[in-house]
Structure formats: structure tokens, C-alpha cells
Write an enzyme that holds these catalytic residues in place. Structure first.
Site, PDB file in Angstrom:
ATOM      1  N   GLN A 150       0.842  -1.207   0.000  1.00  0.00           N
ATOM      2  CA  GLN A 150       0.000   0.000   0.000  1.00  0.00           C
ATOM      3  C   GLN A 150       0.876   1.254   0.000  1.00  0.00           C
ATOM      4  OE1 GLN A 150      -3.477  -0.428   0.193  1.00  0.00           O
ATOM      5  NE2 GLN A 150      -3.645   1.738  -0.234  1.00  0.00           N
ATOM      6  N   PHE A 151       1.429   1.610  -1.175  1.00  0.00           N
ATOM      7  CA  PHE A 151       2.302   2.779  -1.246  1.00  0.00           C
ATOM      8  C   PHE A 151       1.556   4.073  -0.942  1.00  0.00           C
ATOM      9  CE2 PHE A 151       0.488   2.854  -5.465  1.00  0.00           C
ATOM     10  CZ  PHE A 151       0.427   4.208  -5.786  1.00  0.00           C
ATOM     11  N   THR A 152       0.237   4.080  -1.077  1.00  0.00           N
ATOM     12  CA  THR A 152      -0.526   5.306  -0.850  1.00  0.00           C
ATOM     13  C   THR A 152      -0.524   5.741   0.613  1.00  0.00           C
ATOM     14  OG1 THR A 152      -2.623   4.100  -0.650  1.00  0.00           O
ATOM     15  CG2 THR A 152      -2.011   4.902  -2.852  1.00  0.00           C
TER      16      THR A 152
END
Length: 151
Positions: free
Chosen positions: A79-81
Site C-alpha cells: 500500500q504505497f498510498t
């Protein structure tokens, strides 16, 4: 690392309406990795998550970890966000997220280390995934490894 920890009754990951992975009772982890994260962050995160007492015992007190519950498992989703910068404008910036090569390598190591503690299934790094979950409680925690290690 930034990790959102959700206690779930069940969770699953789908890509293009195809089931990729699923768990019943356990933890859904949304895992974000930055470029300055290391294997030391992985060890800290795995230890804290595997032993975090957020499941209820017979007296309905949060005294059990995911390792202590019957068939407890982890679904880990990249989950890079989680590293979104939202202060300026209306479009988030993701420049603080780890480079894909670094993030994938650490994400894979994180999942391997987590699997040594508790049964762990994963999504697909970098894919457009649909995550279905039934939150339990709800209990949702955020772990930031740099905060916990005093960095």
C-alpha cells in the site's frame, strides 16, 4: 514502514474479479514502505504485529495475539498510498513512498518474516487489487516503525 493493522473476521484480495488470497479471522495489513526502511524495520514490525494483543479472550478482554487465536492468519497488502502527501492541492503526491524495487524487496522480506510467526497470504505487489473485509470491532491500528524505534 507504515502499516495499517485491521482486526478482521475475514478478508480477501481479488484482481480482475479473481480471488488471489483470503483469510478468515486474523489481521489485514496494509503495508507501506519508504526508501529509508531497512530489515531492522521489518524485524520490529513483525514482532509488534505478531504479538499485539488485540483479540478478545474468554472474558472479552484484548489479551490474545493473532498467534493465540484458532486459525489466526494475516493478509498482507502492499500500500504505497500510505505515504501520500496531501497538504498541498487536491492531488496527492507519492514521492515519499519507496522506489518500486526497494519496496518490493522489503515487502517480500516482511511477508517471509511474518509467515515465520503466523500463516500469511499476500496480494500482488503493484497490482490494482480489490480488498474485501469484514472488520471486527472495528479495531484498526497504525504502526510506524520509525516512531517505535525512536528514529
Amino acid at each position: 514502514m507504515k502499516i495499517v493493522i485491521q482486526r478482521v473476521k475475514r478478508a480477501s484480495c481479488h484482481i480482475d474479479q479473481e480471488l488471489v488470497s483470503e483469510i478468515q479471522q486474523g489481521l489485514l495489513l496494509l503495508v507501506g514502505i519508504a526508501d529509508n526502511d531497512t530489515e531492522q524495520d521489518i524485524a520490529y514490525a513483525v514482532r509488534k504485529i505478531a504479538n499485539k494483543r488485540i483479540f478478545s479472550d474468554e472474558q472479552d478482554k484484548m489479551n490474545l495475539s493473532v498467534k493465540d487465536i484458532p486459525d489466526g492468519a494475516v493478509l498482507s497488502i502492499s500500500q504505497f498510498t500510505l505515504f501520500a502527501e496531501t497538504k498541498k492541492g487536491n492531488r496527492p503526491s507519492f514521492t515519499k513512498a519507496g522506489s518500486p524495487d526497494h519496496a518490493k524487496a522489503l515487502y517480500d522480506k516482511f511477508n517471509q518474516a511474518m509467515a515465520e510467526e503466523v500463516p500469511t497470504v499476500v496480494g500482488v505487489f503493484g497490482a490494482d487489487m480489490q480488498i474485501l473485509l469484514e472488520n471486527d470491532g472495528p479495531v484498526t491500528l497504525v504502526l510506524e516503525t520509525k516512531d517505535g524505534r525512536g528514529l
